[in-house]
Write a protein that holds these residues in place. Structure first.
Motif, PDB file in Angstrom:
ATOM      1  N   THR A  27       1.357  -1.122   0.138  1.00  0.00           N
ATOM      2  CA  THR A  27      -0.098  -0.434   0.025  1.00  0.00           C
ATOM      3  C   THR A  27       0.638   1.218  -0.147  1.00  0.00           C
ATOM      4  OG1 THR A  27      -1.535   1.330   1.039  1.00  0.00           O
ATOM      5  CG2 THR A  27      -0.375  -0.483   2.535  1.00  0.00           C
ATOM      6  N   TYR A  29       2.296   4.929   0.968  1.00  0.00           N
ATOM      7  CA  TYR A  29       3.174   5.388   2.423  1.00  0.00           C
ATOM      8  C   TYR A  29       2.170   6.691   2.631  1.00  0.00           C
ATOM      9  CZ  TYR A  29       5.219   8.521  -0.504  1.00  0.00           C
ATOM     10  OH  TYR A  29       5.141   9.876  -1.752  1.00  0.00           O
ATOM     11  N   ALA A  32      -0.617   4.386   4.965  1.00  0.00           N
ATOM     12  CA  ALA A  32      -0.057   3.050   5.265  1.00  0.00           C
ATOM     13  C   ALA A  32      -0.862   2.212   7.424  1.00  0.00           C
ATOM     14  CB  ALA A  32       1.269   2.976   5.578  1.00  0.00           C
ATOM     15  N   ILE A  47       0.023  -6.761   8.917  1.00  0.00           N
ATOM     16  CA  ILE A  47       1.644  -6.319   7.752  1.00  0.00           C
ATOM     17  C   ILE A  47       1.801  -6.398   6.358  1.00  0.00           C
ATOM     18  CG2 ILE A  47       1.968  -8.817   6.690  1.00  0.00           C
ATOM     19  CD1 ILE A  47       4.594  -8.540   7.766  1.00  0.00           C
ATOM     20  N   MET A  48       2.567  -4.522   6.784  1.00  0.00           N
ATOM     21  CA  MET A  48       2.719  -3.943   5.774  1.00  0.00           C
ATOM     22  C   MET A  48       4.142  -4.505   4.945  1.00  0.00           C
ATOM     23  SD  MET A  48       0.158  -2.520   7.055  1.00  0.00           S
ATOM     24  CE  MET A  48      -1.244  -1.616   6.791  1.00  0.00           C
ATOM     25  N   ALA A  49       4.394  -4.679   3.083  1.00  0.00           N
ATOM     26  CA  ALA A  49       5.627  -5.289   3.798  1.00  0.00           C
ATOM     27  C   ALA A  49       5.229  -5.007   1.937  1.00  0.00           C
ATOM     28  CB  ALA A  49       6.172  -6.306   3.761  1.00  0.00           C
ATOM     29  N   ASP A  50       6.327  -4.606   0.897  1.00  0.00           N
ATOM     30  CA  ASP A  50       6.430  -4.211  -0.462  1.00  0.00           C
ATOM     31  C   ASP A  50       7.805  -4.800  -0.980  1.00  0.00           C
ATOM     32  OD1 ASP A  50       7.762  -2.069   0.160  1.00  0.00           O
ATOM     33  OD2 ASP A  50       6.304  -0.922   0.250  1.00  0.00           O
ATOM     34  N   CYS A  51       8.540  -5.420  -0.815  1.00  0.00           N
ATOM     35  CA  CYS A  51       9.806  -5.854  -1.493  1.00  0.00           C
ATOM     36  C   CYS A  51       9.747  -7.009  -1.709  1.00  0.00           C
ATOM     37  CB  CYS A  51      11.597  -5.579   0.164  1.00  0.00           C
ATOM     38  SG  CYS A  51      12.641  -6.475   0.004  1.00  0.00           S
ATOM     39  N   GLU A  53      11.744  -9.521  -2.398  1.00  0.00           N
ATOM     40  CA  GLU A  53      12.215 -10.513  -2.799  1.00  0.00           C
ATOM     41  C   GLU A  53      11.830 -11.046  -1.159  1.00  0.00           C
ATOM     42  OE1 GLU A  53      13.850  -7.436  -3.192  1.00  0.00           O
ATOM     43  OE2 GLU A  53      15.975  -8.297  -3.639  1.00  0.00           O
ATOM     44  N   GLU A  54      10.338 -11.284  -0.743  1.00  0.00           N
ATOM     45  CA  GLU A  54      10.186 -11.376   0.543  1.00  0.00           C
ATOM     46  C   GLU A  54       8.619 -11.597   0.687  1.00  0.00           C
ATOM     47  OE1 GLU A  54      10.607  -9.367   4.188  1.00  0.00           O
ATOM     48  OE2 GLU A  54       9.926  -7.567   4.267  1.00  0.00           O
ATOM     49  N   GLU A  57       6.666 -14.984   1.042  1.00  0.00           N
ATOM     50  CA  GLU A  57       6.606 -15.565   2.305  1.00  0.00           C
ATOM     51  C   GLU A  57       5.667 -14.470   3.385  1.00  0.00           C
ATOM     52  OE1 GLU A  57      10.742 -17.197   4.952  1.00  0.00           O
ATOM     53  OE2 GLU A  57      10.976 -15.666   2.707  1.00  0.00           O
ATOM     54  N   ILE A  58       5.490 -13.762   2.934  1.00  0.00           N
ATOM     55  CA  ILE A  58       4.428 -12.702   4.229  1.00  0.00           C
ATOM     56  C   ILE A  58       3.332 -13.545   3.998  1.00  0.00           C
ATOM     57  CG2 ILE A  58       3.130 -10.492   4.140  1.00  0.00           C
ATOM     58  CD1 ILE A  58       6.498 -10.465   5.469  1.00  0.00           C
ATOM     59  N   LEU A  72       1.627   4.423  -5.858  1.00  0.00           N
ATOM     60  CA  LEU A  72       2.412   3.068  -6.969  1.00  0.00           C
ATOM     61  C   LEU A  72       3.662   3.782  -7.347  1.00  0.00           C
ATOM     62  CD1 LEU A  72       1.348  -0.070  -8.007  1.00  0.00           C
ATOM     63  CD2 LEU A  72       0.695   1.824  -9.617  1.00  0.00           C
ATOM     64  N   ASN A  73       4.032   2.585  -7.181  1.00  0.00           N
ATOM     65  CA  ASN A  73       5.751   2.907  -8.407  1.00  0.00           C
ATOM     66  C   ASN A  73       5.956   1.821  -9.362  1.00  0.00           C
ATOM     67  OD1 ASN A  73       7.440   1.253  -7.488  1.00  0.00           O
ATOM     68  ND2 ASN A  73       8.062   3.352  -5.419  1.00  0.00           N
ATOM     69  N   GLU A  74       6.976   1.361 -10.278  1.00  0.00           N
ATOM     70  CA  GLU A  74       6.991  -0.006 -10.950  1.00  0.00           C
ATOM     71  C   GLU A  74       7.256  -1.186 -10.153  1.00  0.00           C
ATOM     72  OE1 GLU A  74       9.242   1.203 -14.292  1.00  0.00           O
ATOM     73  OE2 GLU A  74       7.970   1.270 -15.816  1.00  0.00           O
TER      74      GLU A  74
ATOM     75  N   CYS B  51       5.777   9.552  -8.731  1.00  0.00           N
ATOM     76  CA  CYS B  51       6.478   8.003  -9.115  1.00  0.00           C
ATOM     77  C   CYS B  51       6.230   9.185 -10.619  1.00  0.00           C
ATOM     78  CB  CYS B  51       5.513   7.427  -9.600  1.00  0.00           C
ATOM     79  SG  CYS B  51       6.754   6.037 -10.593  1.00  0.00           S
TER      80      CYS B  51
ATOM     81  N   TYR C  29       8.221   3.328   6.578  1.00  0.00           N
ATOM     82  CA  TYR C  29       7.360   4.684   6.516  1.00  0.00           C
ATOM     83  C   TYR C  29       5.610   4.163   7.263  1.00  0.00           C
ATOM     84  CZ  TYR C  29       5.495   1.199   2.851  1.00  0.00           C
ATOM     85  OH  TYR C  29       5.389  -0.221   2.409  1.00  0.00           O
ATOM     86  N   THR C 104      10.784 -13.402   7.180  1.00  0.00           N
ATOM     87  CA  THR C 104      10.999 -14.015   6.157  1.00  0.00           C
ATOM     88  C   THR C 104      12.645 -13.887   6.617  1.00  0.00           C
ATOM     89  OG1 THR C 104      11.608 -11.737   5.019  1.00  0.00           O
ATOM     90  CG2 THR C 104       9.333 -12.546   5.429  1.00  0.00           C
ATOM     91  N   PHE C 106      14.511 -13.030   3.601  1.00  0.00           N
ATOM     92  CA  PHE C 106      14.947 -11.909   3.453  1.00  0.00           C
ATOM     93  C   PHE C 106      15.926 -10.784   4.466  1.00  0.00           C
ATOM     94  CE2 PHE C 106      14.205  -7.226   2.466  1.00  0.00           C
ATOM     95  CZ  PHE C 106      15.160  -7.072   1.193  1.00  0.00           C
ATOM     96  N   ARG C 107      14.762 -11.062   5.398  1.00  0.00           N
ATOM     97  CA  ARG C 107      15.404  -9.737   7.081  1.00  0.00           C
ATOM     98  C   ARG C 107      16.094 -10.843   7.630  1.00  0.00           C
ATOM     99  NH1 ARG C 107       9.206  -6.432   8.196  1.00  0.00           N
ATOM    100  NH2 ARG C 107       8.869  -6.482   6.395  1.00  0.00           N
TER     101      ARG C 107
END
Lengths: 271, 271, 271
Positions: A27, A29, A32, A47-51, A53-54, A57-58, A72-74, B51, C29, C104, C106-107
């Motif tokens: 979501t 910033y 959030a 739980i807020m998580a946007d990476c 890589e994870e 799993e989240i 939003l971004n790419e 963005c 954030y 995760t 990653f973390r």
């Protein structure tokens, strides 16, 4: 009929308190913090998580996934697709809030990609956002809907079409809220104009719907419940109104105290 | 004289309620929620979007653009330049809040690039920030000004010089606020030390100024009004003070209730 | 004994008001606004900055550095290492909040890198987080601890081991909080379940500890104080509770009014 519905909705409420479901958000910033707090207020665990890589799993631990297109971004769009596809494989409901999708070409393109890759359980937006999702190019003024004045029948028809096209629940928020699965249609009349005077009540409504969807397979009722909670608590928060700062505080107070008693203040009907 | 000014300022207030202007922000994630809410409280409509793919389209719908350097990175700095140049072409006022520009070489360089590419209508900062904009290397302690004790005449002189150099309104906030277009100078004496005890009141002041600038071409009066609203509402929020949590809530209450009556509590004069 | 401790803790409190220390945060954030406000409420000055180009310069001005792993990505993890190493060279205490590290792979990997490169003064987490730091793979449910029911002796033993391994203060938050330097152990019994019902109280506790560590070399007492402030103010905020919105406002009120008088409500003992 309504009384039976109240009982069914209350069951969802109680199930949330019992299960304390984990609600994954990708979501913006700006809101959030409010979205996290509203999930907690209802009895869920945010739980807020946007990476990228994870997020797989989240979402695997979560009971619902909220995708919110604000700021939003790419990179986050990519994470949304990764998390959304995983959620689909795991049968976790995905709730989409296409914030400001009428505002820019970029958001429309990202949304298109997301909807091509991810099956959503619920789409919630204002009229302009839902029109744009359906392919009607209505330019939004920022993140808010420009025109809530079209005929009710037209709005209802649009909601049904969107539900059929994306095989999902569609929620159009506005003066009256429409919730449909393409067949049944609920109308909610609760709410107050003050809800549009603080930022993030749209995002928070999506978070409420996600939390409700996380404990039932009846996403139609869950969406109805999420919309009712925001509308009823908004009304309650206007009592002895002192201004927008206090209004927001009271909104959270009422959501954290929401029970069957408050649910009875719901003004909704089935068409 | 002051009474006439009150009338002119009231007109701006009423115009905001009437137009509900869209205020585009490229800003930090720490205070974005507060900035959005303060624009809404005054009657505007905020949109936060950073963005690079969409900022041109966003700012094209907007009536003002706020550039805030808190939590800056190279990507957002780039978006600021893209959006800022577009705003210039469209004659949309750009309000610059050079948060913490005295703190690091990186921020000074990014600011320099922004100011080379974008014409700003208003620069608002504390004394350390404005000194750094003028090329005086005063090291900030974080995002706060280190020294508000210099002679008033010196501060006024600096503000005038900055206005001349960048052909813009300059606002120096502090115990007394200075607002100038390089010719006329307004001094505002409203405010309370509590405003510096919650985060983001500086950012929010820039958002108020943006909202005011969006409905008038008199950016000097608009900047004066933004500063007055924050100072007066800050004072009102100290009444029956219970602590910083309540203070912030009351600040938003008063801003959302702000009318000509409150404006009359303004303690300002023209030099 | 306790009375003497109260005096020592009060000295830290007064020193914060006197020095107004700058507390650098590289943080998520979702709760950044709350963390900034809590540092201000205690008398410190927060700065949130995560851009790798400027974190060295920022931390050089600061009196403590908080590293918070919520909404982590590779860029911020990199900034944490750069800032952390600089803090080590300058003898500035680094406070680590390994948010959701059990969630995760990653973390866990990012955390491992950070702990290999940076010496931390304090690690603060819930039981699941601290277990994961020690290498015990306990899967978290999101960012919250799954199991607070293990025997107290086991928890204490873990905290001591972590302190020895990383040569730091370890804080395990929960129904009772444990604070240890590997030798002395403090137990804090203050708190309320409501603190877990609003987002960010864990992050805010880390910010309080950072602020306390910034004015003393006794990081054990400083960590004890940070934990006590949150627990005591949480309890005070439950008085005449109206809901979670009001609770959060009152929490900030009490923290901004916290003095020796409130400290006397501390229920803690040394083992």
């Amino acid at each position: 009929m309504i009384l039976k519905k109240i009982d069914q909705l209350t069951e969802i409420l109680l199930e949330i308190k019992k299960q304390n479901p984990l609600i994954h958000h990708i979501t913006n910033y700006v809101t959030a913090n409010d979205c996290a707090n509203i999930v907690l207020a209802l009895g869920g665990s945010p739980i807020m998580a946007d990476c990228c890589e994870e997020v797989e799993e989240i979402v695997s631990m979560a009971s619902a996934l909220t995708l919110n297109l604000g700021t939003l971004n790419e990179k986050t769009a990519n994470s949304m697709i990764i998390a959304g596809k995983k959620a689909n494989r795991l049968k976790i409901p995905v709730i989409l809030d296409p914030v400001g999708v009428g505002a820019t070409q970029f958001r429309r393109e990202m949304l298109k990609e997301i909807l091509e890759e991810v099956e959503v359980a619920v789409i919630k937006g204002n009229l302009t956002e839902i029109k744009n999702i359906y392919g009607i190019r209505e330019k939004a003024k920022g993140v808010d809907s420009v025109n809530d004045g079209i005929f009710y029948e037209e709005k209802k028809g649009l909601a049904i079409e969107v539900s059929k096209k994306f095989k999902c629940i569609t929620v159009i928020t506005g003066k009256e809220d429409i919730i449909t699965d393409g067949g049944k249609v609920y109308i909610v009349e609760n709410g107050t104009p003050l809800l549009a005077k603080i930022t993030g009540t749209g995002c928070m409504t999506a978070s409420l719907i996600s939390t409700c969807c996380s404990v039932t397979e009846n996403y139609l009722l869950a969406s109805l419940l999420g919309v009712l909670i925001m509308g009823i608590c908004g009304e309650l928060a206007t009592i002895e109104n002192r201004g927008l700062g206090s209004f927001k505080v009271k909104l959270f107070d009422h959501i954290s105290n929401f029970t069957k008693e408050e649910l009875k203040k719901g003004r909704f009907y089935e068409e």
